[in-house]
Write a protein that holds these residues in place. Sequence first.
Motif, PDB file in Angstrom:
ATOM      1  N   VAL A   2      18.884  10.494  -0.056  1.00  0.00           N
ATOM      2  CA  VAL A   2      18.021  11.524   0.952  1.00  0.00           C
ATOM      3  C   VAL A   2      17.145  12.436   0.431  1.00  0.00           C
ATOM      4  N   LYS A   3      16.815  12.332  -0.945  1.00  0.00           N
ATOM      5  CA  LYS A   3      15.229  12.808  -1.852  1.00  0.00           C
ATOM      6  C   LYS A   3      13.708  11.308  -1.335  1.00  0.00           C
ATOM      7  N   ILE A   4      14.489  10.943  -1.768  1.00  0.00           N
ATOM      8  CA  ILE A   4      13.507   9.480  -1.908  1.00  0.00           C
ATOM      9  C   ILE A   4      12.886   8.764  -0.694  1.00  0.00           C
ATOM     10  N   ARG A   5      13.727   8.790   0.407  1.00  0.00           N
ATOM     11  CA  ARG A   5      13.631   7.359   1.693  1.00  0.00           C
ATOM     12  C   ARG A   5      12.639   8.350   2.059  1.00  0.00           C
ATOM     13  N   PRO A   6      12.547   9.514   2.260  1.00  0.00           N
ATOM     14  CA  PRO A   6      11.946  10.621   3.598  1.00  0.00           C
ATOM     15  C   PRO A   6      10.486  10.094   2.760  1.00  0.00           C
ATOM     16  N   ILE A   7      10.405  11.028   1.559  1.00  0.00           N
ATOM     17  CA  ILE A   7       9.188   9.538   0.851  1.00  0.00           C
ATOM     18  C   ILE A   7       8.765   9.488   1.086  1.00  0.00           C
ATOM     19  N   ARG A   8       9.288   7.659   1.183  1.00  0.00           N
ATOM     20  CA  ARG A   8       8.845   6.444   1.332  1.00  0.00           C
ATOM     21  C   ARG A   8       8.201   6.720   2.975  1.00  0.00           C
ATOM     22  N   ASN A   9       9.612   6.629   3.894  1.00  0.00           N
ATOM     23  CA  ASN A   9       9.086   6.853   5.394  1.00  0.00           C
ATOM     24  C   ASN A   9       8.228   7.002   5.697  1.00  0.00           C
ATOM     25  N   ILE A  30       0.822  -0.778  -0.316  1.00  0.00           N
ATOM     26  CA  ILE A  30      -0.008  -0.199  -0.160  1.00  0.00           C
ATOM     27  C   ILE A  30       0.869   1.129   0.394  1.00  0.00           C
ATOM     28  N   THR A  31       1.998   0.828   0.577  1.00  0.00           N
ATOM     29  CA  THR A  31       2.927   2.726   0.620  1.00  0.00           C
ATOM     30  C   THR A  31       3.023   2.190  -0.611  1.00  0.00           C
ATOM     31  N   GLU A  32       3.352   1.488  -1.860  1.00  0.00           N
ATOM     32  CA  GLU A  32       3.950   2.271  -2.929  1.00  0.00           C
ATOM     33  C   GLU A  32       2.950   1.879  -3.735  1.00  0.00           C
ATOM     34  N   MET A  33       1.471   2.241  -2.897  1.00  0.00           N
ATOM     35  CA  MET A  33       0.067   2.727  -4.053  1.00  0.00           C
ATOM     36  C   MET A  33       0.263   4.080  -3.915  1.00  0.00           C
ATOM     37  N   VAL A  34       0.251   4.134  -2.742  1.00  0.00           N
ATOM     38  CA  VAL A  34       0.355   5.593  -1.814  1.00  0.00           C
ATOM     39  C   VAL A  34       1.068   6.606  -2.631  1.00  0.00           C
ATOM     40  N   MET A  35       3.507   6.316  -2.744  1.00  0.00           N
ATOM     41  CA  MET A  35       3.769   6.855  -3.456  1.00  0.00           C
ATOM     42  C   MET A  35       3.563   7.273  -5.075  1.00  0.00           C
ATOM     43  N   LYS A  36       3.172   6.584  -5.624  1.00  0.00           N
ATOM     44  CA  LYS A  36       2.841   6.189  -6.982  1.00  0.00           C
ATOM     45  C   LYS A  36       2.079   7.672  -7.506  1.00  0.00           C
ATOM     46  N   GLN A  37       0.867   8.069  -5.659  1.00  0.00           N
ATOM     47  CA  GLN A  37       0.334   9.464  -6.204  1.00  0.00           C
ATOM     48  C   GLN A  37       1.060  10.242  -6.011  1.00  0.00           C
ATOM     49  N   ASP A  38       1.863  10.218  -5.252  1.00  0.00           N
ATOM     50  CA  ASP A  38       3.010  11.455  -4.921  1.00  0.00           C
ATOM     51  C   ASP A  38       3.695  12.181  -5.860  1.00  0.00           C
ATOM     52  N   SER A  39       3.476  13.150  -6.546  1.00  0.00           N
ATOM     53  CA  SER A  39       4.014  14.103  -7.980  1.00  0.00           C
ATOM     54  C   SER A  39       5.012  14.096  -7.108  1.00  0.00           C
ATOM     55  N   ARG A  40       6.100  14.312  -6.320  1.00  0.00           N
ATOM     56  CA  ARG A  40       7.369  14.940  -5.780  1.00  0.00           C
ATOM     57  C   ARG A  40       7.601  13.057  -5.565  1.00  0.00           C
ATOM     58  N   TYR A  41       7.499  11.977  -5.744  1.00  0.00           N
ATOM     59  CA  TYR A  41       7.684  10.536  -5.679  1.00  0.00           C
ATOM     60  C   TYR A  41       8.210  10.094  -6.939  1.00  0.00           C
ATOM     61  N   LEU A  42       7.675  10.392  -7.969  1.00  0.00           N
ATOM     62  CA  LEU A  42       7.334  10.283  -9.475  1.00  0.00           C
ATOM     63  C   LEU A  42       8.262  10.566 -10.223  1.00  0.00           C
ATOM     64  N   SER A  43       8.849  12.413  -9.979  1.00  0.00           N
ATOM     65  CA  SER A  43       9.509  13.469 -10.963  1.00  0.00           C
ATOM     66  C   SER A  43      11.355  12.509  -9.832  1.00  0.00           C
ATOM     67  N   ARG A  44      11.643  12.132  -8.834  1.00  0.00           N
ATOM     68  CA  ARG A  44      12.687  12.073  -8.340  1.00  0.00           C
ATOM     69  C   ARG A  44      13.058  10.914  -8.298  1.00  0.00           C
ATOM     70  N   ARG A  45      11.818   9.897  -8.882  1.00  0.00           N
ATOM     71  CA  ARG A  45      12.897   8.747  -9.063  1.00  0.00           C
ATOM     72  C   ARG A  45      12.972   8.156 -11.002  1.00  0.00           C
ATOM     73  N   ARG A  46      12.344   9.776 -11.360  1.00  0.00           N
ATOM     74  CA  ARG A  46      12.926   9.965 -12.294  1.00  0.00           C
ATOM     75  C   ARG A  46      14.248   9.993 -12.748  1.00  0.00           C
TER      76      ARG A  46
END
Length: 206
Positions: free
Chosen positions: A160-167, A84-100
């Motif tokens: 630095v950028k992705i793990r805080p969003i995941r937590n 469910i965390t993965e599903m929630v992160m995929k809806q976060d624009s910050r996560y999508l841009s930083r993942r790219r």
Amino acid sequence: MSQRSPFNERNMGKTTDGEEGSKPAGMTRRSLSKGKPARPAAEGVRIVSSKSKGKSVSSRPLTKEERKEKRRAEREEEDQVANITEMVMKQDSRYLSRRRVWWGLLIAGIICIAVSFAVMYAFGTDAKNYDLTTSVGVISTVLLVLSYAIIIAAIVWEFVKIRPIRNESMAKVRGMSAKRRRAVVEANYAAEEQRRAEKAVRKGKK
């Protein structure tokens, strides 16, 4: 609070010859916490002492089957939270841009490694692959060092950028009720179905 006079008759005792003495004849009242019930407790009534308060009623250790069931339930809970965390992160624009950006760094590092080895095997020899006095050695070494630097940058970016969003997303999911989690799963499933339908429509038009 008023204080009783020490010369009050109730606070002064008498000696054997009738004269006033210094020892009071009265008796100090015992504390209520030390008092005992005047009558025994009725049958079936259990008196719990203050020392036993806060302790568990049963300290029986778990059986092997109970421990296995507990671990299985904990694993299921962790898997559900992770999904469910993965599903929630995929809806976060910050996560999508930083993942790219992370994927871009990782791919660039892999490409640099591939080009470095390709140059070595195509134009160099075993003795001069990393010889900085030759152009092939310089190119191979620079590309290899650059690839390591890019991959390290991707790892740092992840922490630095992705793990805080995941937590943050994981903490949010852990605080959700079971009903809210089901709603997130259903919304994600509906979005996936819509994307598949749109993809099928585009393929049909082609």
